[in-house]
Motif scaffolding. Sequence first.
Motif, PDB file in Angstrom:
ATOM      1  N   ASN A 166       0.626  -1.252  -0.090  1.00 14.44           N
ATOM      2  CA  ASN A 166       0.127  -0.032  -0.023  1.00 14.44           C
ATOM      3  C   ASN A 166       0.845   1.250   0.124  1.00 14.44           C
ATOM      4  O   ASN A 166       0.507   2.388  -0.289  1.00 14.44           O
TER       5      ASN A 166
ATOM      6  N   GLN B  49      -2.903  -9.389 -12.616  1.00 17.14           N
ATOM      7  CA  GLN B  49      -2.961  -9.452 -11.095  1.00 17.14           C
ATOM      8  C   GLN B  49      -2.911 -10.678 -10.629  1.00 17.14           C
ATOM      9  O   GLN B  49      -2.268 -11.477  -9.693  1.00 17.14           O
TER      10      GLN B  49
ATOM     11  N   LYS C 185       1.188   3.981  -3.110  1.00 19.14           N
ATOM     12  CA  LYS C 185       0.001   4.474  -3.571  1.00 19.14           C
ATOM     13  C   LYS C 185      -0.398   5.886  -3.642  1.00 19.14           C
ATOM     14  O   LYS C 185       0.548   6.453  -2.778  1.00 19.14           O
TER      15      LYS C 185
ATOM     16  N   HIS D  72       4.003   0.437  -7.033  1.00 19.01           N
ATOM     17  CA  HIS D  72       2.541   0.126  -7.374  1.00 19.01           C
ATOM     18  C   HIS D  72       1.798   1.104  -6.453  1.00 19.01           C
ATOM     19  O   HIS D  72       2.094   1.289  -5.388  1.00 19.01           O
TER      20      HIS D  72
ATOM     21  N   TRP E 131      -5.011   5.729 -10.425  1.00 22.29           N
ATOM     22  CA  TRP E 131      -5.849   4.475  -9.989  1.00 22.29           C
ATOM     23  C   TRP E 131      -7.086   5.174  -9.586  1.00 22.29           C
ATOM     24  O   TRP E 131      -7.000   6.517  -9.135  1.00 22.29           O
TER      25      TRP E 131
ATOM     26  N   HIS F  40      -5.742 -12.648  -9.294  1.00 22.15           N
ATOM     27  CA  HIS F  40      -6.337 -12.947  -7.979  1.00 22.15           C
ATOM     28  C   HIS F  40      -7.631 -13.917  -8.410  1.00 22.15           C
ATOM     29  O   HIS F  40      -8.420 -13.627  -9.025  1.00 22.15           O
TER      30      HIS F  40
ATOM     31  N   GLU G 249       0.291 -10.108  -8.941  1.00 16.04           N
ATOM     32  CA  GLU G 249      -0.539 -10.225  -7.426  1.00 16.04           C
ATOM     33  C   GLU G 249      -1.112 -11.604  -7.169  1.00 16.04           C
ATOM     34  O   GLU G 249      -2.308 -11.724  -6.610  1.00 16.04           O
TER      35      GLU G 249
ATOM     36  N   SER H 227      -8.830   4.017  -7.277  1.00 15.16           N
ATOM     37  CA  SER H 227      -8.841   3.547  -5.815  1.00 15.16           C
ATOM     38  C   SER H 227      -7.802   4.463  -5.072  1.00 15.16           C
ATOM     39  O   SER H 227      -7.136   4.472  -5.460  1.00 15.16           O
ATOM     40  N   GLN H 228      -8.112   4.249  -3.698  1.00 17.87           N
ATOM     41  CA  GLN H 228      -6.936   4.768  -2.767  1.00 17.87           C
ATOM     42  C   GLN H 228      -6.485   6.219  -3.215  1.00 17.87           C
ATOM     43  O   GLN H 228      -5.321   6.366  -3.250  1.00 17.87           O
TER      44      GLN H 228
ATOM     45  N   TRP I  12       0.728 -12.129  -3.792  1.00 17.98           N
ATOM     46  CA  TRP I  12       0.220 -10.818  -3.106  1.00 17.98           C
ATOM     47  C   TRP I  12       0.215 -11.170  -1.637  1.00 17.98           C
ATOM     48  O   TRP I  12      -0.798 -11.239  -0.702  1.00 17.98           O
TER      49      TRP I  12
ATOM     50  N   ASN J 224      -3.749   1.431 -13.026  1.00 16.90           N
ATOM     51  CA  ASN J 224      -4.071   0.191 -12.400  1.00 16.90           C
ATOM     52  C   ASN J 224      -5.637   0.197 -12.681  1.00 16.90           C
ATOM     53  O   ASN J 224      -6.130   1.306 -12.220  1.00 16.90           O
TER      54      ASN J 224
HETATM   55  O1  G3I Z   1      -3.546   1.497   7.700  1.00 15.98           O
HETATM   56  C1  G3I Z   1      -4.873   1.677   7.932  1.00 15.98           C
HETATM   57  C2  G3I Z   1      -5.080   1.604   9.410  1.00 15.98           C
HETATM   58  O2  G3I Z   1      -4.524   2.908  10.008  1.00 15.98           O
HETATM   59  C3  G3I Z   1      -6.540   1.657   9.901  1.00 15.98           C
HETATM   60  O3  G3I Z   1      -6.766   1.240  11.219  1.00 15.98           O
HETATM   61  C4  G3I Z   1      -7.276   0.261   9.196  1.00 15.98           C
HETATM   62  C5  G3I Z   1      -8.771   0.285   9.539  1.00 15.98           C
HETATM   63  O4  G3I Z   1      -9.234  -0.176   8.472  1.00 15.98           O
HETATM   64  O5  G3I Z   1      -7.072   0.412   7.865  1.00 15.98           O
HETATM   65  C6  G3I Z   1      -5.689   0.443   7.341  1.00 15.98           C
HETATM   66  O6  G3I Z   1      -5.678   0.731   6.036  1.00 15.98           O
HETATM   67  C7  G3I Z   1      -5.990  -0.732   5.197  1.00 15.98           C
HETATM   68  C8  G3I Z   1      -4.736  -0.798   4.483  1.00 15.98           C
HETATM   69  O7  G3I Z   1      -5.101  -1.757   3.523  1.00 15.98           O
HETATM   70  C9  G3I Z   1      -3.769  -1.122   5.180  1.00 15.98           C
HETATM   71  O8  G3I Z   1      -3.940  -2.578   5.794  1.00 15.98           O
HETATM   72  C10 G3I Z   1      -7.285  -0.019   4.364  1.00 15.98           C
HETATM   73  O9  G3I Z   1      -8.269   0.106   5.288  1.00 15.98           O
HETATM   74  C11 G3I Z   1      -7.219  -1.282   3.326  1.00 15.98           C
HETATM   75  O10 G3I Z   1      -8.347  -0.677   2.597  1.00 15.98           O
HETATM   76  C12 G3I Z   1      -6.383  -1.596   2.524  1.00 15.98           C
HETATM   77  O11 G3I Z   1      -6.409  -2.439   1.966  1.00 15.98           O
HETATM   78  C13 G3I Z   1      -5.655  -2.681   0.712  1.00 15.98           C
HETATM   79  C14 G3I Z   1      -6.443  -2.688  -0.662  1.00 15.98           C
HETATM   80  O12 G3I Z   1      -5.388  -2.945  -1.706  1.00 15.98           O
HETATM   81  C15 G3I Z   1      -6.954  -1.212  -0.834  1.00 15.98           C
HETATM   82  O13 G3I Z   1      -7.392  -1.051  -1.970  1.00 15.98           O
HETATM   83  C16 G3I Z   1      -4.852  -4.047   0.713  1.00 15.98           C
HETATM   84  O14 G3I Z   1      -3.956  -4.021   1.914  1.00 15.98           O
HETATM   85  C17 G3I Z   1      -4.118  -4.367  -0.219  1.00 15.98           C
HETATM   86  O15 G3I Z   1      -3.806  -6.013  -0.387  1.00 15.98           O
HETATM   87  C18 G3I Z   1      -4.994  -4.210  -1.472  1.00 15.98           C
HETATM   88  O16 G3I Z   1      -4.120  -4.644  -2.679  1.00 15.98           O
HETATM   89  C19 G3I Z   1      -4.911  -4.712  -4.231  1.00 15.98           C
HETATM   90  C20 G3I Z   1      -3.990  -3.938  -5.103  1.00 15.98           C
HETATM   91  O17 G3I Z   1      -3.391  -2.803  -4.662  1.00 15.98           O
HETATM   92  C21 G3I Z   1      -4.565  -3.700  -6.403  1.00 15.98           C
HETATM   93  N1  G3I Z   1      -5.097  -4.904  -6.912  1.00 15.98           N
HETATM   94  C22 G3I Z   1      -6.063  -5.523  -5.988  1.00 15.98           C
HETATM   95  C23 G3I Z   1      -5.361  -5.851  -4.583  1.00 15.98           C
HETATM   96  C24 G3I Z   1      -6.373  -6.625  -3.734  1.00 15.98           C
HETATM   97  O18 G3I Z   1      -7.291  -5.654  -3.267  1.00 15.98           O
END
Ligand code: G3I
Length: 303
Positions: free
Chosen positions: A44, A204, A47, A80, A84, A206, A235, A86-87, A265, A126
């Motif tokens: 993450n 990716q 991003k 990465h 995008w 998945h 991924e 998202s995020q 991943w 992405n």
């Molecule tokens: O860091 C915060 C933390 O401070 C907070 O307390 C917590 C509460 O929800 O959230 C934490 O952030 C999370 C972050 O992961 C770190 O763990 C986010 O909510 C969560 O949305 C985020 O999810 C990530 C996701 O992308 C978001 O789109 C996943 O870790 C990550 O594996 C995933 O990866 C994506 C690729 O980038 C793109 N392709 C799909 C893949 C799987 O979804």
Amino acid sequence: ASTLAAAAQQSGRYFGTAIAAGKLGDQTYTTIANREFDMITAENEMKIDATEPNRGQFNFSAGDRVYNWAVQNGKRVRGHTLAWHSQQPGWMQALSGSSLRQAMINHINGVMGHYRGKIYAWDVVNEAYADGNSGGRRDSNLQRTGNDWIEVAFRTARAADPSAKLCYNDYNIDNWNWAKTQGVYNMVRDFKQRGVPIDCVGLQSHFNSNSPYNSNYRTTIQSFAALGVDVQITELDIQGGSATTYANVVNDCLAVPRCTGITVWGVRDSDSWLGANTSPLLFDGNGNKKAAYNSVLNALNNA
Ligand code: G3I
């Protein structure tokens, strides 16, 4: 060879994983990651929301922690991701039109400038294609800036760091029969024909019951490669963790010279975004090698 990285290197490929900065203090995690993998993706930390939390104010602290850990341990890094839907940080979500377009360009320049010369390949764009049967673009604030946003992103990226391979990365483009795969394929073909800079496509991969591994995966890899781009599996995770499916994925990559590497991943099941109960990765929650691990290692060694 007795590790995934060493086994992949026998055919000039890499074997990578996603790393979370917050887990670098976990010794079981870092021991496995350091031993088995030679390519690192920040899960993450590179991003948009992480690197540009406020407009024009870049923050590379978490990204650099992942980058430095990788390089200090002799590994390369995939970047990465730069553009995008998202995020996105709140300020970017609120933009549209030409100001969003300019913010995207500035973001690519800022992040790629910081890591200039240091990244093996960037996922420049992405997940820009729609799910379902349209084969067209996903609706997003970036898409609404104009259909040329993807090529603008790639042209910007080439100028920002000419040494990085530039990838388009997406999910559900692994099944050759799917409209989304064909949509991305047509875009890459068009880019190559018109000289828009693109070097690689990230599958990716998945895999789950809704989008399972299909035996036409090799056709997909071959078809993209035939356009003159590298293919990377970026991924990989497989819900249920089938050792047979893992071997099929590896063998399909190994069958295509331009399939240059595979990234899973996450390290242990407990590190997966899917949750440990789906058993999607190569190590269990205690850090033990699973059947899928042995299957991948054997496939790499038999190449
Ligand atoms: O860091 C915060 C933390 O401070 C907070 O307390 C917590 C509460 O929800 O959230 C934490 O952030 C999370 C972050 O992961 C770190 O763990 C986010 O909510 C969560 O949305 C985020 O999810 C990530 C996701 O992308 C978001 O789109 C996943 O870790 C990550 O594996 C995933 O990866 C994506 C690729 O980038 C793109 N392709 C799909 C893949 C799987 O979804």
